[in-house]
Design a protein around this motif. Structure first.
Motif, PDB file in Angstrom:
ATOM      1  N   ILE A  37      35.311  -5.289  -1.397  1.00 28.46           N
ATOM      2  CA  ILE A  37      35.208  -4.571  -0.126  1.00 28.46           C
ATOM      3  C   ILE A  37      35.696  -5.141   0.878  1.00 28.46           C
ATOM      4  CG2 ILE A  37      33.030  -4.166   1.493  1.00 28.46           C
ATOM      5  CD1 ILE A  37      31.352  -3.871  -0.804  1.00 28.46           C
ATOM      6  N   VAL A  38      35.780  -6.624   1.082  1.00 28.84           N
ATOM      7  CA  VAL A  38      36.547  -7.239   2.129  1.00 28.84           C
ATOM      8  C   VAL A  38      37.937  -7.021   2.229  1.00 28.84           C
ATOM      9  CG1 VAL A  38      37.030  -9.642   3.323  1.00 28.84           C
ATOM     10  CG2 VAL A  38      34.894  -9.103   2.344  1.00 28.84           C
ATOM     11  N   GLY A  40      39.735  -4.629   1.320  1.00 26.03           N
ATOM     12  CA  GLY A  40      39.639  -3.117   1.644  1.00 26.03           C
ATOM     13  C   GLY A  40      39.733  -3.027   3.064  1.00 26.03           C
ATOM     14  N   GLN A  41      39.208  -3.881   3.878  1.00 28.16           N
ATOM     15  CA  GLN A  41      39.033  -3.527   5.335  1.00 28.16           C
ATOM     16  C   GLN A  41      39.972  -4.260   6.092  1.00 28.16           C
ATOM     17  OE1 GLN A  41      36.457  -1.545   5.309  1.00 28.16           O
ATOM     18  NE2 GLN A  41      36.135  -2.177   3.318  1.00 28.16           N
ATOM     19  N   LEU A  42      41.090  -5.201   5.290  1.00 25.90           N
ATOM     20  CA  LEU A  42      42.027  -5.776   6.031  1.00 25.90           C
ATOM     21  C   LEU A  42      43.282  -4.880   6.003  1.00 25.90           C
ATOM     22  CD1 LEU A  42      41.832  -9.259   4.214  1.00 25.90           C
ATOM     23  CD2 LEU A  42      40.630  -8.526   6.372  1.00 25.90           C
ATOM     24  N   PRO A  43      43.789  -4.578   7.515  1.00 24.29           N
ATOM     25  CA  PRO A  43      44.861  -3.531   7.527  1.00 24.29           C
ATOM     26  C   PRO A  43      46.222  -3.807   6.495  1.00 24.29           C
ATOM     27  CG  PRO A  43      43.695  -4.047   9.798  1.00 24.29           C
ATOM     28  CD  PRO A  43      43.441  -5.011   8.615  1.00 24.29           C
ATOM     29  N   ARG A  46      44.920  -3.443   2.905  1.00 21.68           N
ATOM     30  CA  ARG A  46      44.763  -1.874   2.667  1.00 21.68           C
ATOM     31  C   ARG A  46      45.898  -1.268   2.383  1.00 21.68           C
ATOM     32  NH1 ARG A  46      40.463   0.523   1.071  1.00 21.68           N
ATOM     33  NH2 ARG A  46      40.821   2.915   1.120  1.00 21.68           N
ATOM     34  N   THR A 148      30.747   4.819  -1.447  1.00 21.27           N
ATOM     35  CA  THR A 148      29.401   4.370  -0.737  1.00 21.27           C
ATOM     36  C   THR A 148      28.287   4.293  -1.547  1.00 21.27           C
ATOM     37  OG1 THR A 148      29.945   6.216   0.782  1.00 21.27           O
ATOM     38  CG2 THR A 148      27.620   5.814   0.661  1.00 21.27           C
ATOM     39  N   ALA A 151      28.985   0.356  -2.014  1.00 19.67           N
ATOM     40  CA  ALA A 151      28.460  -0.383  -1.205  1.00 19.67           C
ATOM     41  C   ALA A 151      26.917  -0.419  -0.857  1.00 19.67           C
ATOM     42  CB  ALA A 151      29.126   0.144   0.365  1.00 19.67           C
ATOM     43  N   GLN A 313      35.574   1.994   2.322  1.00 21.45           N
ATOM     44  CA  GLN A 313      35.842   1.676   3.916  1.00 21.45           C
ATOM     45  C   GLN A 313      34.754   1.768   4.682  1.00 21.45           C
ATOM     46  OE1 GLN A 313      39.165   4.504   4.986  1.00 21.45           O
ATOM     47  NE2 GLN A 313      39.472   5.269   2.770  1.00 21.45           N
ATOM     48  N   LEU A 314      34.506   0.730   5.092  1.00 21.69           N
ATOM     49  CA  LEU A 314      33.201   0.217   6.085  1.00 21.69           C
ATOM     50  C   LEU A 314      33.124   1.359   7.364  1.00 21.69           C
ATOM     51  CD1 LEU A 314      32.820  -3.496   5.511  1.00 21.69           C
ATOM     52  CD2 LEU A 314      31.305  -1.508   4.201  1.00 21.69           C
ATOM     53  N   GLY A 315      34.247   1.507   7.882  1.00 27.69           N
ATOM     54  CA  GLY A 315      34.506   2.213   8.885  1.00 27.69           C
ATOM     55  C   GLY A 315      33.939   3.758   8.828  1.00 27.69           C
TER      56      GLY A 315
END
Length: 346
Positions: A37-38, A40-43, A46, A148, A151, A313-315
């Motif tokens: 998860i972490v 996947g959030q780093l540009p 990603r 989802t 997460a 994607q947490l966003g």
């Protein structure tokens, strides 16, 4: 080329193992999902995860997941499960069934899209992210539908490690009752260990056996959904073929395409899981063999769960996941309440 993505997922699983060794209170599988998860959030990461690493992460989250599920069967002995007694077994089955169908109904009622209601119901009622991965392979869920539930089950399972021990004494449970409650309500096996061990080895032993009883129910639930998908595909193919004009070769083509879409009645990895359960039950396997199988199973699942976590994607989840969070928290409360009632009944 799938090799780079698989190697990255394996490296993440090994790193999760190192974290677990240094901090035993952090379950290895939970760490693997969180790493995914972490990342996947780093540009920068990603771009790689959705580019060159994507084929390998897909292999990890699907094929390697199935290998882990098969080996998970070697943890289960029907003798140990029968040792719980029929009342505990019956209440555990009832908890899983009620949580599964209650969550599925609520998720559909509240309007969750795609396969999210089914995947959340499977993860929260059976065995967390591993169950979600198994079910998503059967229903061919896309990454958005899978991300989802992954997460949510990771969030709630991690919260359980802190919340349930705090409620142990206020709820008036003794150590064995607490172990049964944890085994019947916490999602992932590693999270069960982390949550139950505070009450001592006897409580931990009960928690693990109750939890593995829930894991055993993954097979009939996945097989049932697979059969339903097969019937739905068959009905859709029949209606399509009846509506199309009969030209030379057309009917044969429709029949062939429909048959290729049919999922097997019982997926092969589920049969492998059941075979592993029977092997563990009927054959006195050496401890060394069981230890190797357990290690491989854990790291196979950790590799797969990193791949699944990387799709989160947490966003997007923050912007659109309010309803899903409501369903997840509701399912978590439901299974905890049902398990507590079962403990008092026993």
């Amino acid at each position: 080329m799938w090799l780079p993505g698989v190697l990255v997922a394996v490296a993440a699983a090994l790193l999760a193992g190192l974290v677990h060794a240094l901090v035993p209170g952090i379950p290895l599988l939970t760490a693997a999902v969180v790493f995914g998860i972490v990342a996947g959030q780093l540009p920068v990461a990603r771009r790689q995860l959705t580019g060159v690493l994507a084929p390998g992460l897909s292999v990890a989250s699907k094929r390697i997941m199935r290998l882990g599920i098969v080996l998970l069967g070697l943890k289960l002995s029907l003798v140990d499960i029968l040792g719980l007694g029929w009342l505990t077994i019956a209440t555990t089955v009832a908890i899983v069934v009620l949580t599964f169908f209650g969550t599925l109904w609520f998720g559909r009622r509240i309007g969750l899209p795609g396969q999210q209601p089914l995947l959340i119901a499977t993860g929260f009622s059976v065995c967390g992210a591993s169950a979600i991965g198994a079910m998503s392979a059967v229903v061919h869920a896309d990454d958005d539908d899978t991300a989802t539930p992954i997460a949510l089950v990771t969030l709630c399972g991690t919260l359980a490690i802190a919340v349930l021990p705090a409620l142990w004494h206020p709820l008036g449970l003794d150590a064995l009752q607490y172990g049964q409650w944890v085994g019947a309500s916490v999602h992932d096996v590693g999270q069960v260990v982390a949550t139950a061990q505070v009450a001592g080895p006897a409580a931990l032993a009960v928690a693990i056996v109750v939890k593995l009883t829930r894991v055993l129910l993954l097979a009939p639930i996945v097989a049932g959904v697979s059969l339903q998908e097969r019937r739905r595909d068959g009905s859709g193919a029949a209606s399509t073929s009846s509506a199309m004009p009969l030209r030379t070769g057309t009917l044969a083509a429709v029949s062939t395409d429909a048959s290729t879409r049919h999922p097997p009645i019982v997926p092969l990895f589920v049969l492998g899981f059941l075979a592993a359960v029977m092997l563990r039950t009927l054959v006195p396997l050496p401890e060394g063999v069981l230890l190797v199988a357990d290690t491989l199973q854990t790291y196979f699942l950790a590799t797969a769960l990193f791949g699944l976590g990387a799709a989160v994607q947490l966003g997007v989840l923050v912007r659109t996941g309010g309803r899903a969070l409501t369903v997840g928290l509701g399912s978590w409360a439901l299974i905890a309440a049902l398990a507590y009632g079962a403990v008092l009944l026993a």
